[in-house]
Design an enzyme around this catalytic site. Structure first.
Site, PDB file in Angstrom:
ATOM      1  N   HIS A  86     -29.363 125.092 -73.887  1.00 53.48           N
ATOM      2  CA  HIS A  86     -30.401 124.161 -74.098  1.00 53.48           C
ATOM      3  C   HIS A  86     -30.853 124.219 -75.737  1.00 53.48           C
ATOM      4  O   HIS A  86     -31.484 123.376 -76.215  1.00 53.48           O
ATOM      5  CB  HIS A  86     -31.750 124.185 -73.278  1.00 53.48           C
ATOM      6  CG  HIS A  86     -32.601 122.894 -73.219  1.00 53.48           C
ATOM      7  ND1 HIS A  86     -33.708 123.330 -73.734  1.00 53.48           N
ATOM      8  CD2 HIS A  86     -32.258 121.594 -73.068  1.00 53.48           C
ATOM      9  CE1 HIS A  86     -34.290 121.847 -73.513  1.00 53.48           C
ATOM     10  NE2 HIS A  86     -33.380 120.983 -73.326  1.00 53.48           N
TER      11      HIS A  86
ATOM     12  N   LYS B 133     -41.278 120.179 -78.210  1.00 53.99           N
ATOM     13  CA  LYS B 133     -41.612 121.503 -77.604  1.00 53.99           C
ATOM     14  C   LYS B 133     -42.116 122.300 -78.450  1.00 53.99           C
ATOM     15  O   LYS B 133     -41.610 123.119 -79.280  1.00 53.99           O
ATOM     16  CB  LYS B 133     -40.312 122.115 -77.014  1.00 53.99           C
ATOM     17  CG  LYS B 133     -39.256 121.251 -76.129  1.00 53.99           C
ATOM     18  CD  LYS B 133     -38.188 120.824 -77.005  1.00 53.99           C
ATOM     19  CE  LYS B 133     -37.399 120.075 -76.039  1.00 53.99           C
ATOM     20  NZ  LYS B 133     -37.629 119.120 -75.095  1.00 53.99           N
TER      21      LYS B 133
END
Length: 398
Positions: free
Chosen positions: A117, A309
């Site tokens: 990821h 994020k």
């Protein structure tokens, strides 16, 4: 928006905050076009429409000049490349590997949920790009193969300095492991052993300081990103802003946020309002009551998809990376975050997040939340239970 910070001290870093693919892809293309030796790229999604094609063409131009170009994509996020692009890459020498290809029913085994990821790119050990941005046009909605009315909100950083060597080492290590698996499958044991020797080299990350590369994997760095968050939140004194596309933190991280709010720190969470996936969105809402009861402010971003994020604490500490605050990121996936103690960078990121809150988000009203209908409560509870059950299937404690 770009923010550049230069540090004059020895072993210092030069950092730039990059907002969205508009900033990131332009900077990556410039770096790739200047590459002389090597370009390494890892991404969860590589979509070749729109601005993604600009990055693909830059990779090919570098390979045509004799630069070593290695690309790793995730087997679920990207899968096999479109045939036309795979052929073009092969013709010019761009090497592409697929991490953990999703083959048959094996994907549904919990052991196959460990995905690549992280989003990293290193050019010539000169610069590293790290963040949450896939190689995906800001306006492209891959779920419906259409266009968004506003760009996806996401961030990355470019860093020059000692951190680049650490990033290159972790990327080279993963490449060696993938190559070893390929050679074993082809029964070339000699080449496989050579690749494994490269993969077993111990990874040396920079010592704790102003700028760090913090990894999460399933070997030596299982909880580093979560611990880094908890430590920074525990030391907070005034203000915390967290933006997380997928938010379902475990008990310890949730407790750190609650304790910060209870001791008077202003805690703001910027979460998805226009959601991509129904289940994680509704599971996150199950946590809202406990957080808001402690004084945490929750904002849902509706201007477009929130994919960020990132976090800023006390206007001095920041992190930008690929790790959400959910079980997928914190327990299973390979992730990479840059963490820095830098007031100028932190305040630039904070200003961007505050602008997103004020112009594109709606605050969740505690009274309205507490008095939502029984159907909504049931859906939230069911989504939370399903997410927790998924964690249980992996054998992890969260």
């Amino acid at each position: 928006m770009e923010c550049t910070v230069n540090h004059a001290r020895a072993h210092s870093h030069e950092m730039r905050l990059l907002t969205g693919g508009v900033d990131l892809f332009a900077a990556m293309v410039v770096a790739m076009d200047a590459a002389q030796h090597e370009v390494l790229l890892e991404t969860y999604i590589f979509a070749f429409a729109g601005a993604g094609a600009d990055v693909a063409h830059a990779l090919m131009r570098a390979a045509q000049r004799g630069v070593r170009v290695c690309v790793v994509v995730d087997g679920v996020g990207t899968g096999e490349l479109p045939a036309v692009w795979a052929d073009q890459f092969a013709q010019v020498g761009v090497q592409v590997r697929v991490y953990a290809p999703a083959v048959g029913l094996g994907f549904w085994l919990p052991s196959r949920w460990r995905r690549l990821h992280r989003k990293l790119c290193v050019v010539d050990t000169t610069v590293v790009f790290c963040g949450g941005i896939n190689i995906l046009d800001d306006y492209l909605d891959p779920h419906v193969q259409g266009l968004l009315t506003a760009p996806r909100l996401d961030y990355a950083v470019s860093v020059r300095g000692p951190l680049v060597v650490a990033a290159r080492a972790t990327m080279a290590q993963l490449w060696s492991r993938i190559e070893a698996v390929r050679e074993l499958r082809s029964q070339d044991l000699g080449s496989a052993l050579d690749a494994l020797r490269g993969a077993k080299q111990r990874l040396h990350l920079p010592a704790r300081g102003e700028t760090q590369l913090v990894l999460r994997d399933n070997v030596r760095h299982r909880a580093h990103i979560e611990r880094t968050y908890r430590k920074a939140i525990g030391a907070s004194r005034q203000d915390i802003i967290v933006a997380s596309a997928y938010f379902f933190p475990g008990l310890r991280l949730r407790r750190a946020l609650l304790m910060a709010a209870r001791r008077g720190v202003r805690v703001r969470l910027l979460l998805q309002g226009q959601y991509e996936y129904f289940l994680p969105y509704r599971a996150a809402r199950q946590l809202y009551g406990q957080l808001m009861a402690a004084g945490v402010e929750i904002y849902e971003y509706h201007a477009s998809y929130l994919h960020a994020k990132v976090a800023v604490i006390d206007g001095k500490w920041l992190t930008v990376g690929s790790s959400n605050l959910d079980p997928f990121s914190l327990l299973l996936a390979r992730e990479a975050n840059v963490v820095a103690h830098d007031a100028q960078m932190a305040q630039a990121l904070q200003a961007s997040l505050v602008s997103a809150i004020e112009q594109g988000a709606v605050r969740v009203d505690p009274h309205a939340y507490l008095h939502r209908g029984w159907r909504e409560r049931a859906v939230d509870a069911l989504a939370s239970a399903l997410l927790r059950f998924g964690v249980f299937l992996t054998g992890k404690r969260y």
